[in-house]
Design an enzyme around this catalytic site. Structure first.
Site, PDB file in Angstrom:
ATOM      1  N   VAL A   1       0.695  -1.080   0.142  1.00 42.75           N
ATOM      2  CA  VAL A   1      -0.088   0.102  -0.023  1.00 42.75           C
ATOM      3  C   VAL A   1       0.787   1.298   0.093  1.00 42.75           C
ATOM      4  O   VAL A   1       1.874   1.481   1.008  1.00 42.75           O
ATOM      5  CB  VAL A   1      -0.774  -0.096   1.122  1.00 42.75           C
ATOM      6  N   CYS A   2       0.619   2.242  -1.102  1.00 41.12           N
ATOM      7  CA  CYS A   2       1.242   3.556  -0.819  1.00 41.12           C
ATOM      8  C   CYS A   2       2.718   3.154  -0.919  1.00 41.12           C
ATOM      9  O   CYS A   2       3.489   2.379  -1.761  1.00 41.12           O
ATOM     10  CB  CYS A   2       0.775   4.322  -0.015  1.00 41.12           C
ATOM     11  N   GLN A   3       3.583   3.794   0.066  1.00 39.93           N
ATOM     12  CA  GLN A   3       5.111   3.446   0.078  1.00 39.93           C
ATOM     13  C   GLN A   3       5.345   1.843   0.320  1.00 39.93           C
ATOM     14  O   GLN A   3       6.219   1.531  -0.264  1.00 39.93           O
ATOM     15  CB  GLN A   3       5.505   4.437   1.230  1.00 39.93           C
TER      16      GLN A   3
ATOM     17  N   GLY B   1       3.797  -0.311  -1.062  1.00 38.94           N
ATOM     18  CA  GLY B   1       3.668  -0.791  -2.476  1.00 38.94           C
ATOM     19  C   GLY B   1       5.051  -0.682  -2.988  1.00 38.94           C
ATOM     20  O   GLY B   1       5.671  -1.557  -3.879  1.00 38.94           O
TER      21      GLY B   1
END
Lengths: 346, 447
Positions: free
Chosen positions: A138-140, A142
């Site tokens: 998720v986000c960073q 990811g």
């Protein structure tokens, strides 16, 4: 609306709001049952209790960002990415990064990715006697997952990234623009190696400077509805719960990603190893949010052009960065689609 | 919380008393026993009776607080009753009062229909204000500690702008939206105050004055500290005296003894301190000079950044008034403050975003953040130097521990990996550490 009607409506809203807020005793978030199955220092690995018959045999390991807390993914029972995955028969593990303190200031990206993520992946592989796990970043988190999957493709069965930046050479997102000009050395050293959560939140707030005004402006109406009030309070608690960042990881992430865009150029190295996104050959699902002002779609979409996977899919979510986890469409459409995607590739 | 609730009830009670008392006076004035009721009198008598019945119902339901809390519809009915009456009464008054030669008992002669209405509405407004304060207090109580300043800023901004709603409304209705004209009511100072509240700015004010004050403060510091050069132990002595004084009050012999021993040791070590002091004092003095320059730069840059943001939104208010005037002209519907405030905030954000996206702003913001962080670091260093001969572990020393720990952890990981590879070669597949600590249950968020 006549002045009389307005007065009556105001009084009614105020009365309901008053009644509702007085009834609030506790603001609980992240209530899905779970166990700590592994931990190393402040980092914990949660295993969530199953809520349905297993539909996906290979467990999913969720790697959230270091910014803010993973509880966003289980904000409340009816708006929970985690619970929805569980109800779809997915076996879910999640890494809780904890709250870094000054002792963690020298914790590096190597420690997070080659250390923590790899340890968690190995733990799940050992526990389930399997070769590969499903990795969802998720986000960073990811970006970390992409790096991990590039280095250890043999351990990742399927890769899912949610609102994940990979091309940092972007000027649409204010965050990307500001990070390029940031004197990150001065910031990290000035803060004594630990970047306060409030400092990061100030930056996020400035992306849409009037969001707070709008949020509080709508408060009387929000409070008049019990469910909306609880959702508002949970969000407030989530936003406020902002861990500090380990300085060395922050410094490297800003320099190598935001300022030099090394990952996409194939110039990024971790623990002495070159990180090549083309090493990613497993099925990959890339999810981006069309209205994302924190990680604009253009920073995410190139993922699919850079990896070698034959089975790869770009999925657009109509909404913003946070809506991916707490929006009503997330529970109704996105999470079932993710579960379905995994089922087909199990 | 009970007190805050009492406040709102008090406001309501006053409103109820006002209406109730007035209705009594009006009923007496008409005195139905002596005079045949007219339509207007019937209206008042009917209203009075309705209100009496309503109050009785409230009282019969037990605790007023509970009644209001549990039955907002009661409040709604009561408000409807008052507003309906107020409207009808005003119409009636206009038509009949003079013809009837009515005299108002216990009211000044200037009391006319609009004053009467305004007074009633004043009570209502007060009630709503108190209610609003109460609700805000409840919100403060329920939101996290570090979100409270944001909510405070919002309330201040909202209230601040609300004070200007009447003239703004006048401008909307009359199509007055020239910037100079708007500024007559909504001055630059007021506008900047609103922006500061919205953006969380700490205003620099007049940069020249601010710089002068900062320089004055630093020069005073240097002038005073010059006298203490070469007397490094003065800080330690002061600390000793304070510690001794503090602990002797509590009659804690062990601390008195510690203070005495410290004093002895300090005297013995004085020659050393005199040697070491020079370096530290010089270092502190140099850091102070650096802070002075950095702080002045910080102020100037902050003023520059703030002025860019101020400039970006200076036409937004006149433009918003203009757009509301266009709507008003078309529909003749009086806009409400909430809608206006929302539109203003949305337009302001659009205007500001243009500035926030500029290279100039980005560089300025970066410079300010870096300078601020450097000042923080230098201030911390001064504290460390000042307390370096005290029995505290300094931040820098703790930092050394952190560095050592990180290094050791990495070595352990390397060894673990090598061990895992070795065991794999030997055929032991369960080579990775399965769990570094035993598993445990957790239903709630972990601390």
């Amino acid at each position: 609306m006549s002045p009389n009607d307005q007065l009556i409506e105001q009084a009614n809203t105020a009365s309901e709001a008053m009644k509702n807020i007085m009834e609030v005793k506790d603001v609980d978030i992240a209530t899905a049952s779970r166990k700590v199955v592994w931990e190393d220092g402040k980092v914990k690995l949660f295993h969530f209790e199953k809520e349905a018959t297993t539909a996906v045999k290979t467990p999913v390991l969720v790697a959230y960002a270091l910014v803010n807390r993973w509880e966003m993914m289980d904000l409340q029972p009816n708006r929970s990415f985690i619970r929805k995955l569980l109800s779809e028969g997915v076996d879910v593990y999640l890494i809780d990064w904890g709250y870094p303190t000054k002792v963690d200031r020298y914790k590096t990206m190597e420690d997070y990715i080659l250390g923590n993520i790899n340890d968690c992946v190995d733990f799940i592989r050992t526990q389930h006697q399997i070769e590969k796990v499903n990795l969802l970043g998720v986000c960073q988190g990811g970006t970390f997952s992409l790096i991990y999957a590039s280095l250890f493709p043999e351990k990742v069965k399927n890769l899912i990234t949610l609102v994940t930046p990979v091309d940092f050479d972007n000027e649409d997102g204010l965050l990307f623009k500001w990070a390029k000009d940031m004197d990150v050395d001065a910031i990290v050293d000035g803060f004594g190696g630990l970047i306060p959560g409030d400092f990061l939140n100030t930056g996020f707030d400035l992306l849409k400077p009037m969001n707070k005004m709008r949020k509080y402006m709508a408060l009387p109406q929000t409070m008049a509805d019990k469910a909306s009030l609880m959702n508002f309070l949970r969000m407030e608690h989530w936003v406020a719960d902002s861990p500090a960042q380990a300085g060395e990881t922050y410094r490297r992430f800003i320099k190598d990603m935001y300022q030099e865009n090394k990952l996409i150029k194939g110039e990024f190295e971790l623990g002495g190893q070159a990180v090549k996104l083309e090493n990613i050959d497993m099925p990959t699902l890339t999810i981006y949010a069309s209205e994302d002002h924190i990680v604009p779609p253009d920073t995410t979409k190139p993922i699919n052009d850079l990896i070698r996977s034959k089975d790869k899919e770009l999925m657009e979510f109509p909404g913003g960065h946070i809506g991916v986890f707490v929006g009503s469409r997330s529970n109704k459409v996105l999470t079932p689609a993710v579960a379905e995607w995994l089922k087909k590739r199990d | 919380m009970a007190n805050q609730f009492d406040t709102i009830l008090e406001g309501q009670k006053k409103a109820l008393e006002f209406w109730s008392d007035l209705s009594g006076k009006m009923t007496k004035a008409f005195n139905p026993a002596e005079q045949k009721p007219t339509d207007g009198q019937e209206l008042m008598i009917d209203w009075y009776k309705k209100q009496q019945a309503f109050l009785e119902e409230i009282i019969q339901s037990g605790d007023i607080r509970q009644a209001i809390e549990k039955s907002p519809e009661k409040m709604q009915r009561w408000i409807a009753l008052q507003t309906e009456f107020a409207g009808k009464w005003l119409d009636f008054y206009k038509e009949n009062a003079e013809k009837m030669g009515m005299k108002w008992p216990d009211f000044p002669s200037k009391m006319d229909g609009s004053t009467y209405f305004a007074q009633g509405m004043g009570q209502w407004k007060k009630w709503m204000d108190e209610g609003s304060k109460f609700v805000s207090a409840q919100v403060f109580d329920k939101i996290p500690f570090n979100m409270q300043p944001h909510y405070s800023s919002f309330l201040e901004t909202y209230n601040n702008l609300h004070q200007y709603w009447e003239p703004i409304l006048g401008m909307i209705k009359n199509g007055l939206f020239e910037k100079e004209l708007v500024e007559r009511y909504f001055s630059t100072e007021v506008y900047e105050k609103v922006i500061n509240q919205m953006m969380g700015f700490r205003p620099v004010g007049n940069p020249s004055e601010a710089m002068e004050q900062v320089n004055k403060w630093f020069e005073a510091y240097f002038s005073e500290s010059k006298d203490r050069m070469g007397q490094w132990n003065s800080i330690a002595e002061g600390w000793q005296a304070k510690m001794k004084g503090y602990f002797s009050k509590g009659n804690v012999p062990v601390f008195e003894m510690a203070a005495e021993l410290n004093k002895q040791a300090q005297e013995q070590l004085l020659p050393f301190y005199n040697v070491a002091a020079q370096g530290k004092e010089n270092e502190i003095a140099k850091l102070m000079r650096d802070i002075q320059f950095a702080y002045v730069s910080f102020l100037l840059r902050s003023a520059e950044m703030q002025s860019k943001v101020y400039e970006s939104g200076q036409f937004v208010l006149p433009d918003t008034i203009k757009s509301f005037y266009a709507k008003y002209k078309e529909s003749s519907e009086t806009p409400d403050f909430q809608a206006f405030f929302k539109a203003y905030v949305d337009d302001l954000e659009k205007a500001m975003t243009v500035v926030l996206q500029s290279d100039e702003y980005s560089k300025l913001q970066s410079e300010i953040a870096a300078t601020g962080a450097q000042i923080k670091a230098m201030t911390g260093k001064i504290m460390e130097l000042s307390f370096s001969d005290m029995p505290f572990l300094s931040k820098s020393e703790a930092d050394d521990f952190a560095q050592e720990t990180a290094s050791l952890k990495r070595k352990v990981r390397t060894l673990e990996d090598r061990l895992a590879k070795l065991e794999a070669l030997l055929g032991n597949t369960d080579s990775k550490p399965a769990a570094k600590t035993p598993a445990r249950s957790s239903r709630k968020k972990e601390a």
